[in-house]
Design an enzyme around this catalytic site. Structure first.
Site, PDB file in Angstrom:
ATOM      1  N   CYS A 100      13.919  18.681   7.956  1.00  0.00           N
ATOM      2  CA  CYS A 100      13.715  17.131   8.538  1.00  0.00           C
ATOM      3  C   CYS A 100      14.778  16.733   9.014  1.00  0.00           C
ATOM      4  O   CYS A 100      14.537  15.922  10.011  1.00  0.00           O
ATOM      5  CB  CYS A 100      12.916  16.664   7.315  1.00  0.00           C
TER       6      CYS A 100
ATOM      7  N   ILE B 140       0.826  -1.071  -0.089  1.00  0.00           N
ATOM      8  CA  ILE B 140      -0.218   0.200  -0.084  1.00  0.00           C
ATOM      9  C   ILE B 140       0.745   1.078   0.003  1.00  0.00           C
ATOM     10  O   ILE B 140       1.592   1.603   1.091  1.00  0.00           O
ATOM     11  CB  ILE B 140      -0.937   0.153   1.300  1.00  0.00           C
TER      12      ILE B 140
ATOM     13  N   GLU C   2       3.508   9.349 -11.956  1.00  0.00           N
ATOM     14  CA  GLU C   2       4.846   9.132 -11.952  1.00  0.00           C
ATOM     15  C   GLU C   2       5.600   8.048 -11.495  1.00  0.00           C
ATOM     16  O   GLU C   2       6.485   7.586 -12.071  1.00  0.00           O
ATOM     17  CB  GLU C   2       5.547  10.584 -11.651  1.00  0.00           C
ATOM     18  N   GLN C   3       5.190   7.866 -10.157  1.00  0.00           N
ATOM     19  CA  GLN C   3       5.600   6.801  -9.694  1.00  0.00           C
ATOM     20  C   GLN C   3       5.237   5.485 -10.029  1.00  0.00           C
ATOM     21  O   GLN C   3       5.976   4.444 -10.433  1.00  0.00           O
ATOM     22  CB  GLN C   3       5.282   6.615  -8.116  1.00  0.00           C
TER      23      GLN C   3
END
Length: 383
Positions: free
Chosen positions: A355, A175, A202-203
């Protein structure tokens, strides 16, 4: 309005806004126009008022516009978060607006599910291929015994397969399969059939090309449209896009698709607190409508559907992962610069560095959680 960072920092204005920012920074180890790598150099006189009025959104946008510079944004972010400026850097109006939206609207509804794919993951395979390692994993690597990004990502994929106890002939559901990194690894090295779903065109296109010689099916599909039954289910770096209002539906869907003796592995970034919030800059420019789950969110919304077998936190491993992505990004930017603009370059640099600092400060976590249904066997998770 942009500023020319080639002419050097400005003389700091003698304004109330500047003095307030200096007071907030006091004791953090971050100085204004200092010489340390984590120090913030100001290139625009309105930076301080913009920061006070717009919080983290203003800070990020000001960097994109060239209003300030810093040699080590990752270290700056880490020190500011350790100093307690994380929540205070969000203006009250920002926090209130997001909580009102998240409370009254389902920001991750079926109709809005593809927004993040179009806004971020569809930005361009050329950029991500240069930023990531050859596995195309866009999630935290496992650095326990790794020395390079590629080794860490292969270790993460193999750790995931071992935790799932995959065996040849099994059918695995992925998933949020991204560019097919897990699907390719599991099918090629463990002899399983994989069905992967993603909300990014795109993925999906690149994943299909990478897995064309393997028993892998890649579908452009929302998890709420799933059908079938699978021996194993995995979800790596997708749960952050599900949203708190949809957690029960997500776990119910997984339970319905999972075979009675099956295993499900959830790999997700986690928040330390159970507040429903999002950084305004990240929400606007990187992951629209994203919400980070807390441990309580996961435990509470899964308990009616699945049995929690194991919980591992290797959040500190996201720091070297992000820094490796940043190094790749900087090294290869010239190869794709003609396809993007300078503001996009600064946006990505800021995102990766901030991040990294957040994980270094332990402000964010990375969890791998293993679930079963009514599996009678004892479960021992590898590390």
């Amino acid at each position: 309005m942009t500023s020319d960072t080639s002419i050097g920092p400005i003389v700091l204005p003698n304004t109330r806004a500047r003095h307030i920012v200096e007071q907030l920074l006091m004791g953090s180890g971050v100085a204004l126009n200092g010489n340390a790598p984590q120090d913030l150099r100001v290139y625009h006189p309105d930076f301080f008022s913009r920061l006070l009025h717009q919080g983290t959104l203003g800070l990020g946008e000001a960097y994109m516009d060239g209003w300030w510079e810093c040699d080590r944004i990752d270290e700056m972010a880490c020190r500011l978060l350790q100093h307690g400026l994380g929540e205070r850097a969000h203006t009250p109006s920002e926090r209130l607006m997001y909580r009102l939206q998240a409370g009254f609207l389902n920001l991750q509804s079926r109709g809005r599910a593809y927004i993040v794919g179009e806004a971020h993951y569809d930005l361009g395979n050329d950029l991500f291929e240069r930023m990531l390692d050859p596995t195309m994993c866009y999630s935290c690597g496992y650095w326990k015994r790794a020395n390079t990004l590629h080794e860490a990502q292969l270790a993460k994929l193999e750790l995931t397969c071992r935790k799932l106890q995959v065996e040849p002939g099994m059918h695995v559901l992925d998933i949020g399969c991204g560019w097919g990194s897990f699907a390719e690894h599991a099918a090629r090295h463990h002899g399983v059939e994989v069905t992967g779903i993603t909300i990014s065109r795109e993925q999906a296109e690149l994943a299909r090309r990478r897995c064309q010689d393997l028993p892998v099916t890649i579908e452009l599909k929302d998890y709420r449209d799933l059908e079938g039954r699978y021996d194993r289910i995995v979800s790596i770096g997708m749960f952050e896009h599900v949203g708190h209002r949809n957690y029960p539906t997500y776990f119910e869907t997984v339970a319905q698709q999972l075979a009675p003796d099956g295993l499900f592995l959830l790999h997700t970034i986690g928040a330390n607190r159970s507040e429903i919030s999002a950084d305004p800059w990240i929400n606007k420019y990187i992951f629209p409508n994203g919400v980070l789950p807390s441990a309580m969110h996961i435990a509470r919304t899964s308990e009616d559907h699945l049995l929690l077998e194991d919980w591992q936190n290797f959040g500190p491993d996201y720091d070297p992962t992000l820094m490796a992505w940043l190094e790749n990004f900087d090294t290869h930017w010239h190869e794709v610069a003609a396809n993007y603009n300078e503001r996009t370059r600064r946006m990505f640099r800021y995102y990766l560095a901030v991040c990294a600092g957040a994980f270094r400060a332990r402000h964010l976590q990375l969890w791998q959680v293993v679930f079963s249904r009514d599996r009678p066997k004892r479960y021992d998770a590898p590390r």
